[in-house]
Design a protein around this motif. Structure first.
Motif, PDB file in Angstrom:
ATOM      1  N   MET A   1       0.738  -1.119   0.004  1.00 24.09           N
ATOM      2  CA  MET A   1      -0.098   0.040  -0.164  1.00 24.09           C
ATOM      3  C   MET A   1       0.969   1.218   0.084  1.00 24.09           C
ATOM      4  N   ARG A   2       0.374   2.137  -0.728  1.00 26.92           N
ATOM      5  CA  ARG A   2       1.252   3.404  -0.751  1.00 26.92           C
ATOM      6  C   ARG A   2       0.573   4.473   0.472  1.00 26.92           C
ATOM      7  N   VAL A   3       1.420   5.281   0.899  1.00 30.21           N
ATOM      8  CA  VAL A   3       0.890   6.269   1.880  1.00 30.21           C
ATOM      9  C   VAL A   3       1.561   7.581   1.717  1.00 30.21           C
ATOM     10  N   MET A   4       0.828   8.613   1.917  1.00 28.60           N
ATOM     11  CA  MET A   4       1.442  10.071   1.813  1.00 28.60           C
ATOM     12  C   MET A   4       1.710  10.350   3.373  1.00 28.60           C
ATOM     13  N   VAL A   5       3.076  10.455   3.394  1.00 24.54           N
ATOM     14  CA  VAL A   5       3.561  10.984   4.924  1.00 24.54           C
ATOM     15  C   VAL A   5       3.916  12.539   4.747  1.00 24.54           C
ATOM     16  N   ALA A  37      15.531   0.233   1.928  1.00 28.17           N
ATOM     17  CA  ALA A  37      14.533  -0.462   2.357  1.00 28.17           C
ATOM     18  C   ALA A  37      13.570  -0.720   1.232  1.00 28.17           C
ATOM     19  N   GLY A  38      13.635   0.089   0.327  1.00 27.77           N
ATOM     20  CA  GLY A  38      12.611   0.162  -0.893  1.00 27.77           C
ATOM     21  C   GLY A  38      11.144   0.796  -0.611  1.00 27.77           C
ATOM     22  N   VAL A  39      11.400   1.612   0.525  1.00 33.11           N
ATOM     23  CA  VAL A  39      10.032   2.194   1.095  1.00 33.11           C
ATOM     24  C   VAL A  39       9.959   3.352   0.346  1.00 33.11           C
ATOM     25  N   MET A  40      10.702   4.247   0.148  1.00 35.10           N
ATOM     26  CA  MET A  40      10.448   5.726  -0.345  1.00 35.10           C
ATOM     27  C   MET A  40      10.397   5.717  -1.924  1.00 35.10           C
ATOM     28  N   LEU A  41       9.263   6.239  -2.197  1.00 36.86           N
ATOM     29  CA  LEU A  41       8.815   6.520  -3.618  1.00 36.86           C
ATOM     30  C   LEU A  41       9.351   7.768  -4.090  1.00 36.86           C
ATOM     31  N   ALA A  42       9.154   8.918  -3.197  1.00 33.24           N
ATOM     32  CA  ALA A  42       9.098  10.280  -3.637  1.00 33.24           C
ATOM     33  C   ALA A  42       9.448  11.076  -2.157  1.00 33.24           C
ATOM     34  N   GLY A  43       9.780  12.262  -1.919  1.00 34.18           N
ATOM     35  CA  GLY A  43       9.855  13.058  -1.028  1.00 34.18           C
ATOM     36  C   GLY A  43      10.378  14.388  -1.340  1.00 34.18           C
ATOM     37  N   GLU A  44       9.861  15.482  -0.697  1.00 30.14           N
ATOM     38  CA  GLU A  44      10.330  16.881  -0.924  1.00 30.14           C
ATOM     39  C   GLU A  44      10.036  17.717  -0.057  1.00 30.14           C
ATOM     40  N   GLY A  45      10.658  18.778   0.346  1.00 30.76           N
ATOM     41  CA  GLY A  45      10.359  20.052   1.122  1.00 30.76           C
ATOM     42  C   GLY A  45       9.626  20.990   0.358  1.00 30.76           C
ATOM     43  N   LEU A  46       8.661  21.734   1.083  1.00 30.51           N
ATOM     44  CA  LEU A  46       7.830  22.920   0.382  1.00 30.51           C
ATOM     45  C   LEU A  46       8.386  24.282   0.830  1.00 30.51           C
ATOM     46  N   HIS A  47       8.329  25.110  -0.124  1.00 33.97           N
ATOM     47  CA  HIS A  47       8.374  26.448   0.262  1.00 33.97           C
ATOM     48  C   HIS A  47       7.332  26.828   1.287  1.00 33.97           C
ATOM     49  N   GLY A  78       6.410  19.464   4.044  1.00 31.65           N
ATOM     50  CA  GLY A  78       7.150  18.578   2.951  1.00 31.65           C
ATOM     51  C   GLY A  78       6.717  17.103   3.409  1.00 31.65           C
ATOM     52  N   PHE A  79       6.864  16.354   2.078  1.00 35.42           N
ATOM     53  CA  PHE A  79       6.159  14.992   2.287  1.00 35.42           C
ATOM     54  C   PHE A  79       7.021  14.079   1.772  1.00 35.42           C
ATOM     55  N   TRP A  80       6.792  12.718   1.928  1.00 33.78           N
ATOM     56  CA  TRP A  80       7.310  11.573   1.491  1.00 33.78           C
ATOM     57  C   TRP A  80       5.992  10.873   0.750  1.00 33.78           C
ATOM     58  N   LEU A  81       6.304  10.053  -0.123  1.00 31.30           N
ATOM     59  CA  LEU A  81       5.432   8.996  -0.693  1.00 31.30           C
ATOM     60  C   LEU A  81       6.052   7.769  -0.553  1.00 31.30           C
ATOM     61  N   TRP A  82       5.517   6.785   0.414  1.00 32.94           N
ATOM     62  CA  TRP A  82       6.084   5.442   0.653  1.00 32.94           C
ATOM     63  C   TRP A  82       5.134   4.241   0.267  1.00 32.94           C
ATOM     64  N   GLU A  83       5.985   3.300  -0.128  1.00 35.67           N
ATOM     65  CA  GLU A  83       5.300   1.959  -0.295  1.00 35.67           C
ATOM     66  C   GLU A  83       5.615   1.198   0.971  1.00 35.67           C
ATOM     67  N   VAL A  84       4.644   0.691   1.629  1.00 40.01           N
ATOM     68  CA  VAL A  84       4.458  -0.116   2.989  1.00 40.01           C
ATOM     69  C   VAL A  84       3.563  -1.328   2.778  1.00 40.01           C
ATOM     70  N   LYS A  85       4.072  -2.041   3.602  1.00 40.10           N
ATOM     71  CA  LYS A  85       2.959  -3.442   3.827  1.00 40.10           C
ATOM     72  C   LYS A  85       1.625  -3.052   4.595  1.00 40.10           C
ATOM     73  N   SER A  86       2.143  -2.075   5.634  1.00 40.63           N
ATOM     74  CA  SER A  86       0.765  -1.623   6.325  1.00 40.63           C
ATOM     75  C   SER A  86       0.714  -0.368   6.810  1.00 40.63           C
ATOM     76  N   MET A  87      -0.100   0.067   7.514  1.00 44.10           N
ATOM     77  CA  MET A  87      -0.108   1.458   8.430  1.00 44.10           C
ATOM     78  C   MET A  87       0.971   1.301   9.555  1.00 44.10           C
ATOM     79  N   GLU A  88       0.893   0.166  10.084  1.00 38.51           N
ATOM     80  CA  GLU A  88       1.683  -0.012  11.249  1.00 38.51           C
ATOM     81  C   GLU A  88       3.156   0.018  10.763  1.00 38.51           C
ATOM     82  N   GLU A  89       3.606  -0.430   9.632  1.00 33.48           N
ATOM     83  CA  GLU A  89       5.009  -0.226   9.106  1.00 33.48           C
ATOM     84  C   GLU A  89       5.221   1.314   8.926  1.00 33.48           C
ATOM     85  N   ALA A  90       4.298   1.988   8.329  1.00 35.70           N
ATOM     86  CA  ALA A  90       4.524   3.264   8.165  1.00 35.70           C
ATOM     87  C   ALA A  90       4.661   4.144   9.590  1.00 35.70           C
TER      88      ALA A  90
END
Length: 145
Positions: A1-5, A37-47, A78-90
């Motif tokens: 599952m993908r999550v936005m952090v 770990a193969g979790v991070m798909l994207a991540g950036e800081g915002l102005h 800022g944000f990350w887009l992660w691919e994780v197995k569960s919300m608990e992993e996130a």
């Protein structure tokens, strides 16, 4: 599952205060762990929101609102887009994250909708369109600037 952090903004981040070398180093190391770990798909800081815009929709009307925006606690720094197995992993990954701000801060985790979440309304034709657009967007991301 993908999550936005999402790293929530603070008065300091909204003022444009840049992180210290120590914090940038710690975050860089954390991001490296996520990538390995193969979790991070994207991540950036915002102005800060002072440099941003909002577009308010009301029927066919569009109104552009210039930043800054008042409710700092509701803004994202800022944000990350992660691919994780569960919300608990996130949650476990966020627990390992360096504090992204010098003082108190907050990180929000939200699941990203997947095609199956939309049900029958997301027809095979719409799914095919989504897959095509995603492939085009990924190709653009992977091209050198």
């Amino acid at each position: 599952m993908r999550v936005m952090v999402m790293v929530k903004a603070t008065s300091e981040s909204e003022a444009g205060k840049m992180p210290s070398t120590e914090l940038l180093t710690a975050m860089g190391n954390f991001n490296e762990e996520l990538v390995k770990a193969g979790v991070m798909l994207a991540g950036e800081g915002l102005h800060p929101s002072a440099r941003g815009k909002r577009v308010r929709f009301s029927g066919s009307q569009r109104t552009v609102i210039d930043g800054p925006f008042a409710e700092t606690k509701e803004l994202v720094a800022g944000f990350w887009l992660w691919e994780v197995k569960s919300m608990e992993e996130a949650v476990e990954w966020v627990r390992r994250c360096p504090n992204p701000m010098e003082g108190e801060s907050e990180i929000e985790i939200r699941r990203v909708y997947e095609a199956a979440d939309f049900g029958a309304e997301f027809t095979p034709e719409l799914q095919a369109q989504e897959e095509r657009l995603r492939a085009e967007a990924e190709g653009k991301l992977n091209k050198p600037c």
